[in-house]
Design a protein around this motif. Sequence first.
Motif, short mmCIF file in Angstrom:
data_model
loop_
_atom_site.label_atom_id
_atom_site.label_comp_id
_atom_site.label_asym_id
_atom_site.label_seq_id
_atom_site.Cartn_x
_atom_site.Cartn_y
_atom_site.Cartn_z
N HIS A 144 -23.04 75.32 -58.44
CA HIS A 144 -22.13 74.81 -59.48
C HIS A 144 -20.68 75.09 -59.11
O HIS A 144 -19.80 74.25 -59.30
CB HIS A 144 -22.44 75.43 -60.84
CG HIS A 144 -23.61 74.82 -61.53
ND1 HIS A 144 -23.59 73.55 -62.04
CD2 HIS A 144 -24.84 75.30 -61.80
CE1 HIS A 144 -24.76 73.26 -62.59
NE2 HIS A 144 -25.54 74.32 -62.45
N MET A 145 -20.43 76.30 -58.58
CA MET A 145 -19.07 76.67 -58.21
C MET A 145 -18.54 75.79 -57.07
O MET A 145 -17.34 75.54 -56.98
CB MET A 145 -19.02 78.14 -57.82
CG MET A 145 -19.25 79.07 -59.00
SD MET A 145 -19.44 80.80 -58.54
CE MET A 145 -17.85 81.16 -57.86
N ALA A 146 -19.45 75.31 -56.23
CA ALA A 146 -19.07 74.44 -55.11
C ALA A 146 -19.13 72.96 -55.50
O ALA A 146 -18.86 72.09 -54.68
CB ALA A 146 -19.98 74.69 -53.92
N GLY A 147 -19.51 72.67 -56.74
CA GLY A 147 -19.61 71.28 -57.19
C GLY A 147 -20.86 70.59 -56.69
O GLY A 147 -20.89 69.37 -56.58
N GLN A 148 -21.90 71.37 -56.39
CA GLN A 148 -23.15 70.82 -55.89
C GLN A 148 -24.31 71.25 -56.78
O GLN A 148 -24.20 72.20 -57.54
CB GLN A 148 -23.45 71.35 -54.49
CG GLN A 148 -22.47 70.96 -53.43
CD GLN A 148 -22.86 71.61 -52.11
OE1 GLN A 148 -23.11 72.80 -52.05
NE2 GLN A 148 -22.90 70.81 -51.06
N THR A 149 -25.41 70.56 -56.61
CA THR A 149 -26.64 70.97 -57.25
C THR A 149 -27.54 71.55 -56.17
O THR A 149 -27.99 70.83 -55.28
CB THR A 149 -27.34 69.77 -57.93
OG1 THR A 149 -26.45 69.24 -58.91
CG2 THR A 149 -28.63 70.18 -58.59
N LEU A 150 -27.74 72.85 -56.23
CA LEU A 150 -28.62 73.52 -55.27
C LEU A 150 -29.95 73.81 -55.95
O LEU A 150 -29.98 74.39 -57.02
CB LEU A 150 -27.99 74.82 -54.76
CG LEU A 150 -26.70 74.67 -53.97
CD1 LEU A 150 -26.18 76.04 -53.54
CD2 LEU A 150 -26.90 73.78 -52.75
#
Length: 187
Positions: A96-102
Amino acid sequence: EITGGGKAPTDRKKKGVVFVKDEASAPVAFEQLSKAVSVMEMHPETMNHLMSIAHDVYFPILTQPGNQEGWPDVIAKELTENLHKFLANAYVTIGHMAGQTLLPLPPDDVYSSMEKNQHDKDSVHVLETSVVAWTRQIKEVLHLDPETALKSGNHPGPQAEIEFWTNKAQNLNSIHDQLSSDKVRQV
């Protein structure tokens, strides 16, 4: 480089050490230094650092059977489950902090126990829980709406919508790549 100030630096690029005094105006005697001043290490990627320490240090120590001697099985199992949940949530937060869904993968020990016994209820439950979590995460991405900024009273321009669709496409491609990985296919 050594700097001092009343606020933590916002442009950290390296690790830093922070000293925080309990009472801002009171002088501290040398004898009371360890009680009145807290020392903390700050890392520019705090969540990644936390994840590494939790996964590589605390998890192996706390889940090692020799360290669980005398514990009831229920407590050992619950501790392990909670550690897995914590690591999965930390991984999702990093995304989330990187703007991704992991998508958090199930623990490695689940795969090995499934190889031994495909009817292991605990392992099947962990795998099912992972799939449910992934489904929820994917639905969240699919339900993102480009008009959210408009509905909240903002007046974004066309560039904001282009950025929204670019980010959404990158996110969906990242999810696709994760779902295509060998580890996920084993689930």
